[in-house]
Design a protein around this motif. Structure first.
Motif, short mmCIF file in Angstrom:
data_model
loop_
_atom_site.label_atom_id
_atom_site.label_comp_id
_atom_site.label_asym_id
_atom_site.label_seq_id
_atom_site.Cartn_x
_atom_site.Cartn_y
_atom_site.Cartn_z
N PHE A 46 0.84 -1.19 0.00
CA PHE A 46 0.00 0.00 0.00
C PHE A 46 0.88 1.25 0.00
O PHE A 46 1.89 1.30 0.69
N VAL A 47 0.46 2.25 -0.77
CA VAL A 47 1.18 3.51 -0.81
C VAL A 47 0.32 4.66 -0.26
O VAL A 47 0.72 5.37 0.65
N ALA A 48 -0.87 4.82 -0.84
CA ALA A 48 -1.74 5.93 -0.42
C ALA A 48 -3.16 5.65 -0.87
O ALA A 48 -3.37 4.89 -1.82
N ALA A 49 -4.12 6.27 -0.19
CA ALA A 49 -5.52 6.09 -0.54
C ALA A 49 -6.29 7.38 -0.29
O ALA A 49 -5.87 8.22 0.52
N ILE A 50 -7.41 7.51 -0.97
CA ILE A 50 -8.28 8.67 -0.80
C ILE A 50 -9.71 8.19 -0.84
O ILE A 50 -10.09 7.38 -1.69
N SER A 53 -16.03 9.90 -0.34
CA SER A 53 -17.00 10.79 0.29
C SER A 53 -16.41 12.09 0.78
O SER A 53 -16.87 13.17 0.41
N ASP A 54 -15.39 12.01 1.60
CA ASP A 54 -14.86 13.24 2.20
C ASP A 54 -13.42 13.52 1.82
O ASP A 54 -12.79 14.42 2.35
N ARG A 55 -12.92 12.73 0.88
CA ARG A 55 -11.57 12.93 0.40
C ARG A 55 -10.52 12.87 1.50
O ARG A 55 -9.49 13.52 1.44
N SER A 56 -10.77 12.07 2.50
CA SER A 56 -9.74 11.81 3.50
C SER A 56 -8.62 11.05 2.83
O SER A 56 -8.84 10.21 1.96
N THR A 57 -7.40 11.33 3.24
CA THR A 57 -6.25 10.66 2.64
C THR A 57 -5.48 9.85 3.68
O THR A 57 -5.47 10.19 4.86
N ALA A 63 5.55 6.82 2.58
CA ALA A 63 5.10 7.87 1.67
C ALA A 63 4.78 9.19 2.37
O ALA A 63 4.72 10.24 1.72
N LYS A 64 4.58 9.14 3.65
CA LYS A 64 4.20 10.35 4.39
C LYS A 64 5.25 11.45 4.25
O LYS A 64 6.44 11.21 4.38
N GLY A 65 4.75 12.64 3.96
CA GLY A 65 5.63 13.78 3.83
C GLY A 65 6.29 13.91 2.47
O GLY A 65 6.89 14.94 2.17
N MET A 82 4.82 12.56 -6.34
CA MET A 82 5.91 11.98 -5.56
C MET A 82 7.12 12.91 -5.60
O MET A 82 7.54 13.34 -6.67
N THR A 83 7.63 13.24 -4.44
CA THR A 83 8.80 14.09 -4.33
C THR A 83 9.87 13.38 -3.51
O THR A 83 9.60 12.36 -2.86
N SER A 84 11.07 13.93 -3.55
CA SER A 84 12.20 13.36 -2.80
C SER A 84 12.29 11.85 -3.01
O SER A 84 12.41 11.07 -2.05
N LEU A 85 12.20 11.45 -4.24
CA LEU A 85 12.17 10.03 -4.55
C LEU A 85 13.48 9.34 -4.17
O LEU A 85 14.57 9.91 -4.29
N LYS A 86 13.32 8.11 -3.73
CA LYS A 86 14.46 7.30 -3.30
C LYS A 86 14.56 6.06 -4.18
O LYS A 86 13.58 5.65 -4.80
#
Length: 125
Positions: A46-50, A53-57, A63-65, A82-86
Motif C-alpha cells: 500500500f502507498v496511499a488512498a483517498i 465521500s470526504d476525500r480523507s487521505t 510515503a508520508k511527507g 511523488m517528491t524526494s524520490l528514493k
C-alpha cells in the motif's frame, strides 16, 4: 470499470514524478481509490488512498511527507505526486478502486475490486 495508470518513467534520486490514473466505465460505482506498488520479487504494498465521500487521505509510513494523493471526480482522475524520490521507491505503481460498503481496512489490497495495469517508476541512484 477500467483503470489506466500512466506517467511512470525514470527519475534521479531526489527528484519528483507524478503518476495518474484515469477511470472509465461505470465510475459511479467507485468508492475509495488507492495506489499500491510492487517491486520485483516483493509483495504488493500500500502507498496511499483517498476516500470518495470526504476525500480523507491515508499514506504508508514510507510515503508520508513525500507523496500526495488527490482526486478529481469530475474528470474521473486520480494522481500521486511523488517528491524526494528514493531508490527504494522503484516499483510498478498500480491504481485501484473499490465500491462503497461496510468498513474495511483502506490499505488492504484484497478489498479492492478494480485494478489498473500499472506504470513503472524507476529511481536511479
Amino acid at each position: 470499470v477500467q483503470l489506466q495508470a500512466y506517467g511512470g518513467g525514470v527519475v534521479q534520486a531526489g527528484g519528483s514524478l507524478t503518476v495518474s490514473c484515469a477511470a472509465s466505465g461505470y465510475t459511479f460505482s467507485i468508492g475509495d481509490m488507492a495506489w499500491f506498488r510492487q517491486a520485483p520479487g516483493k509483495e504488493r504494498e500500500f502507498v496511499a488512498a483517498i476516500t470518495w465521500s470526504d476525500r480523507s487521505t491515508y499514506y504508508a509510513d514510507s510515503a508520508k511527507g513525500r507523496f500526495t494523493i488527490s482526486r478529481d471526480k469530475a474528470k474521473n482522475m486520480m494522481t500521486l505526486q511523488m517528491t524526494s524520490l528514493k531508490y527504494e521507491d522503484t516499483a510498478v505503481y498500480l491504481c485501484a478502486g473499490r465500491t462503497s460498503g461496510p468498513y474495511r481496512p483502506i490499505s488492504r489490497a484484497l478489498d479492492y475490486t478494480y485494478w489498473g495495469q500499472g506504470t513503472l517508476v524507476t529511481v536511479s541512484s
